[in-house]
Design an enzyme around this catalytic site. Structure first.
Site, PDB file in Angstrom:
ATOM      1  N   SER A 151       4.543  -4.560   2.104  1.00 41.71           N
ATOM      2  CA  SER A 151       4.370  -4.837   3.538  1.00 41.71           C
ATOM      3  C   SER A 151       3.399  -3.833   4.161  1.00 41.71           C
ATOM      4  CB  SER A 151       5.721  -4.753   4.282  1.00 41.71           C
ATOM      5  OG  SER A 151       6.158  -3.415   4.323  1.00 41.71           O
TER       6      SER A 151
ATOM      7  N   LEU B 121       0.839  -1.299   5.630  1.00 39.53           N
ATOM      8  CA  LEU B 121      -0.328  -0.580   5.110  1.00 39.53           C
ATOM      9  C   LEU B 121      -0.407  -0.695   3.584  1.00 39.53           C
ATOM     10  CD1 LEU B 121      -0.147   2.692   7.296  1.00 39.53           C
ATOM     11  CD2 LEU B 121      -1.395   0.567   7.756  1.00 39.53           C
TER      12      LEU B 121
ATOM     13  N   ASP C 133      13.740   2.291  -5.361  1.00 43.78           N
ATOM     14  CA  ASP C 133      13.699   3.270  -4.270  1.00 43.78           C
ATOM     15  C   ASP C 133      12.853   4.453  -4.739  1.00 43.78           C
ATOM     16  OD1 ASP C 133      14.431   5.556  -2.655  1.00 43.78           O
ATOM     17  OD2 ASP C 133      16.180   4.422  -1.981  1.00 43.78           O
ATOM     18  N   VAL C 134      11.924   4.880  -3.899  1.00 48.26           N
ATOM     19  CA  VAL C 134      11.013   5.968  -4.321  1.00 48.26           C
ATOM     20  C   VAL C 134      11.743   7.265  -4.636  1.00 48.26           C
ATOM     21  CG1 VAL C 134       8.798   5.248  -3.318  1.00 48.26           C
ATOM     22  CG2 VAL C 134      10.479   6.418  -1.865  1.00 48.26           C
TER      23      VAL C 134
ATOM     24  N   SER D 101       1.479  11.263   8.506  1.00 42.83           N
ATOM     25  CA  SER D 101       1.417  10.681   9.853  1.00 42.83           C
ATOM     26  C   SER D 101       0.861  11.772  10.753  1.00 42.83           C
ATOM     27  CB  SER D 101       2.828  10.308  10.326  1.00 42.83           C
ATOM     28  OG  SER D 101       2.844  10.142  11.732  1.00 42.83           O
TER      29      SER D 101
ATOM     30  N   TYR E  36      11.425  12.856  11.224  1.00 41.68           N
ATOM     31  CA  TYR E  36      10.234  12.154  10.742  1.00 41.68           C
ATOM     32  C   TYR E  36       9.062  13.136  10.599  1.00 41.68           C
ATOM     33  CZ  TYR E  36       6.502   8.657  10.524  1.00 41.68           C
ATOM     34  OH  TYR E  36       5.421   7.904  10.144  1.00 41.68           O
TER      35      TYR E  36
ATOM     36  N   LYS F  52       7.012  14.274   7.195  1.00 44.19           N
ATOM     37  CA  LYS F  52       5.575  14.025   7.031  1.00 44.19           C
ATOM     38  C   LYS F  52       4.784  15.336   6.943  1.00 44.19           C
ATOM     39  CE  LYS F  52       5.628   9.507   7.001  1.00 44.19           C
ATOM     40  NZ  LYS F  52       5.226   8.764   5.810  1.00 44.19           N
TER      41      LYS F  52
ATOM     42  N   PHE G 159      -0.857   2.324  13.819  1.00 41.18           N
ATOM     43  CA  PHE G 159      -1.333   1.180  13.027  1.00 41.18           C
ATOM     44  C   PHE G 159      -0.414  -0.017  13.204  1.00 41.18           C
ATOM     45  CE2 PHE G 159      -4.274   4.131  11.448  1.00 41.18           C
ATOM     46  CZ  PHE G 159      -5.342   3.372  10.976  1.00 41.18           C
TER      47      PHE G 159
ATOM     48  N   THR H 166       1.496  -2.711  12.172  1.00 41.96           N
ATOM     49  CA  THR H 166       2.182  -3.186  10.958  1.00 41.96           C
ATOM     50  C   THR H 166       3.560  -3.696  11.377  1.00 41.96           C
ATOM     51  OG1 THR H 166       3.293  -1.079  10.518  1.00 41.96           O
ATOM     52  CG2 THR H 166       1.071  -1.346   9.587  1.00 41.96           C
TER      53      THR H 166
HETATM   54  N1  LIG Z   1       2.189   1.973  11.160  1.00 46.54           N
HETATM   55  C1  LIG Z   1       1.951   3.151  11.696  1.00 46.54           C
HETATM   56  O1  LIG Z   1       1.586   3.252  12.886  1.00 46.54           O
HETATM   57  C2  LIG Z   1       2.122   4.413  10.897  1.00 46.54           C
HETATM   58  C3  LIG Z   1       1.722   5.614  11.479  1.00 46.54           C
HETATM   59  C4  LIG Z   1       1.843   6.792  10.760  1.00 46.54           C
HETATM   60  C5  LIG Z   1       2.357   6.769   9.475  1.00 46.54           C
HETATM   61  N2  LIG Z   1       2.746   5.580   8.931  1.00 46.54           N
HETATM   62  C6  LIG Z   1       3.288   5.622   7.571  1.00 46.54           C
HETATM   63  O2  LIG Z   1       2.623   4.653   6.791  1.00 46.54           O
HETATM   64  C7  LIG Z   1       3.489   4.207   5.743  1.00 46.54           C
HETATM   65  C8  LIG Z   1       3.509   2.686   5.739  1.00 46.54           C
HETATM   66  O3  LIG Z   1       4.112   2.245   6.944  1.00 46.54           O
HETATM   67  P1  LIG Z   1       3.912   0.794   7.565  1.00 46.54           P
HETATM   68  O4  LIG Z   1       3.520   0.975   8.968  1.00 46.54           O
HETATM   69  O5  LIG Z   1       3.073  -0.015   6.654  1.00 46.54           O
HETATM   70  O6  LIG Z   1       5.422   0.289   7.614  1.00 46.54           O
HETATM   71  P2  LIG Z   1       6.198  -0.785   6.755  1.00 46.54           P
HETATM   72  O7  LIG Z   1       7.630  -0.659   7.212  1.00 46.54           O
HETATM   73  O8  LIG Z   1       5.545  -2.122   6.821  1.00 46.54           O
HETATM   74  O9  LIG Z   1       6.054  -0.236   5.266  1.00 46.54           O
HETATM   75  C9  LIG Z   1       6.858   0.762   4.724  1.00 46.54           C
HETATM   76  C10 LIG Z   1       7.412   0.247   3.421  1.00 46.54           C
HETATM   77  O10 LIG Z   1       8.103   1.310   2.743  1.00 46.54           O
HETATM   78  C11 LIG Z   1       9.274   0.761   2.190  1.00 46.54           C
HETATM   79  N3  LIG Z   1      10.242   1.839   1.963  1.00 46.54           N
HETATM   80  C12 LIG Z   1      10.866   2.597   2.887  1.00 46.54           C
HETATM   81  N4  LIG Z   1      11.694   3.450   2.281  1.00 46.54           N
HETATM   82  C13 LIG Z   1      11.583   3.227   0.950  1.00 46.54           C
HETATM   83  C14 LIG Z   1      12.192   3.786  -0.192  1.00 46.54           C
HETATM   84  N5  LIG Z   1      13.100   4.762  -0.098  1.00 46.54           N
HETATM   85  N6  LIG Z   1      11.827   3.317  -1.417  1.00 46.54           N
HETATM   86  C15 LIG Z   1      10.917   2.328  -1.541  1.00 46.54           C
HETATM   87  N7  LIG Z   1      10.314   1.749  -0.486  1.00 46.54           N
HETATM   88  C16 LIG Z   1      10.649   2.195   0.740  1.00 46.54           C
HETATM   89  C17 LIG Z   1       9.749  -0.249   3.218  1.00 46.54           C
HETATM   90  O11 LIG Z   1      10.679  -1.145   2.665  1.00 46.54           O
HETATM   91  C18 LIG Z   1       8.433  -0.894   3.612  1.00 46.54           C
HETATM   92  O12 LIG Z   1       8.106  -1.946   2.724  1.00 46.54           O
HETATM   93  C19 LIG Z   1       4.847   4.852   6.006  1.00 46.54           C
HETATM   94  O13 LIG Z   1       4.978   5.994   5.198  1.00 46.54           O
HETATM   95  C20 LIG Z   1       4.762   5.251   7.471  1.00 46.54           C
HETATM   96  O14 LIG Z   1       5.583   6.356   7.778  1.00 46.54           O
HETATM   97  C21 LIG Z   1       2.643   4.399   9.611  1.00 46.54           C
END
Ligand SMILES: NC(=O)c1ccc[n+]([C@@H]2O[C@H](COP(=O)([O-])OP(=O)(O)OC[C@H]3O[C@@H](n4cnc5c(N)ncnc54)[C@H](O)[C@@H]3O)[C@@H](O)[C@H]2O)c1
Length: 255
Positions: A17, A19, A61-62, A148, A161, A165, A194, A196
């Site tokens: 999903s 990014l 799970d990571v 982030s 959070y 990060k 972003f 998403t």
């Molecule tokens: N979207 C933004 O504005 C934004 C800003 C800063 C940082 N980020 C970071 O970017 C990354 C991607 O976020 P996104 O916006 O695409 O959100 P998203 O929720 O679409 O994607 C995150 C994915 O990580 C998976 N995930 C969470 N915990 C997990 C685990 N323990 N094991 C395996 N998978 C796990 C979720 O199921 C999800 O599919 C994240 O690390 C988020 O913190 C996003």
């Protein structure tokens, strides 16, 4: 990269999903074979359907050693693992002293486990596998982590959070310094706002207000812009040991 049989493999966590999925799509277009790692089998199936035959999904799970070991093994079966892209992560917001009491210690630990320990788990196992590659153009592999901008300007409610990060940003240089000996680079991207699925939960007024804080361009970033940077990092051998903000100049205020 050429589109021959021995396509290099990219392990993308959170690859089903947001990014991660868009990045996997971009790396596929660039000639890599993505292994998508995530928790939801349903999202995994639909992501593989979207990307087509070159992509596979591994559930897990990571932060769980055995799950990531399996994902790395699947990647190695499909070819040479040349890139590890950590996009898995969870958002979290809670005050340290809230109306219903102090911040949950359990939740704090869970956020750090998913975002920081999970990232480290994938880096260590992915790097061990990439260390076995024959160097190509002087490199064995590349790790791209996702932090982030909250790592640097975390807002009220982002203690857990931001700490998780900041840990990802903080380990970037020591990882890069050590893995240099194995010809593996490590770079972290620190996204701003972003668009998403994670952001879609915010009410439209809040989303618009946040966009108004971005100096230029005054909008939410698109996932393909994140993917573009990851692809550039993978392709540019001089990028190493750095956390790159991708945020349109945004500096988050306290709240
Ligand atoms: N979207 C933004 O504005 C934004 C800003 C800063 C940082 N980020 C970071 O970017 C990354 C991607 O976020 P996104 O916006 O695409 O959100 P998203 O929720 O679409 O994607 C995150 C994915 O990580 C998976 N995930 C969470 N915990 C997990 C685990 N323990 N094991 C395996 N998978 C796990 C979720 O199921 C999800 O599919 C994240 O690390 C988020 O913190 C996003």
């Amino acid at each position: 990269m050429s589109r021959h049989q021995n396509r290099p493999v990219a392990l993308v966590t959170g690859g089903t999903s947001g990014l991660g999925l868009t990045t996997a799509e971009r790396l596929l277009a660039d000639g890599m074979r993505p292994v998508l790692f995530g928790r939801s089998r349903e999202r995994g199936k639909s992501a593989v359907r979207q990307l087509g035959g070159e992509a596979v999904f591994v559930a897990g799970d990571v932060a769980v050693e055995g799950d990531v070991e399996r994902a790395v093994a699947v990647a190695a079966e499909r070819g040479e693992l040349r890139a590890v892209v950590n996009c898995a992560g969870r958002a979290h917001a809670a005050r340290v002293v809230g109306r219903s009491g102090p911040h949950s210690l359990k939740e704090f630990a869970e956020v750090v486990t998913a975002n920081l320990t999970g990232t480290f788990n994938v880096v260590r196992l992915g790097a061990e596998s990439m260390a076995r590659n024959e160097p190509v153009a002087g490199e064995r592999g590349v790790v791209v982590n996702t932090a982030s901008i909250a790592a640097f300007d975390g807002q009220i409610g982002q203690a857990a959070y931001a700490a998780s990060k900041a840990g990802v940003a903080g380990m970037t240089l020591p990882l890069a310094r050590e893995l240099a000996g194995l010809l593996i680079r490590v770079v972290t991207v620190a996204p701003g706002l972003f668009d998403t699925p994670a952001a879609e939960v915010l009410p439209p007024a809040k989303r618009a207000a946040l966009a108004g804080l971005v100096p230029h361009p005054r909008r939410w970033g698109q996932a393909h812009e994140f993917a573009h940077l990851v692809a550039h990092v993978i392709g540019n051998p001089m990028l190493n040991g750095e956390t790159i903000r991708l945020d349109g100049g945004l500096r988050l205020p306290a709240s």
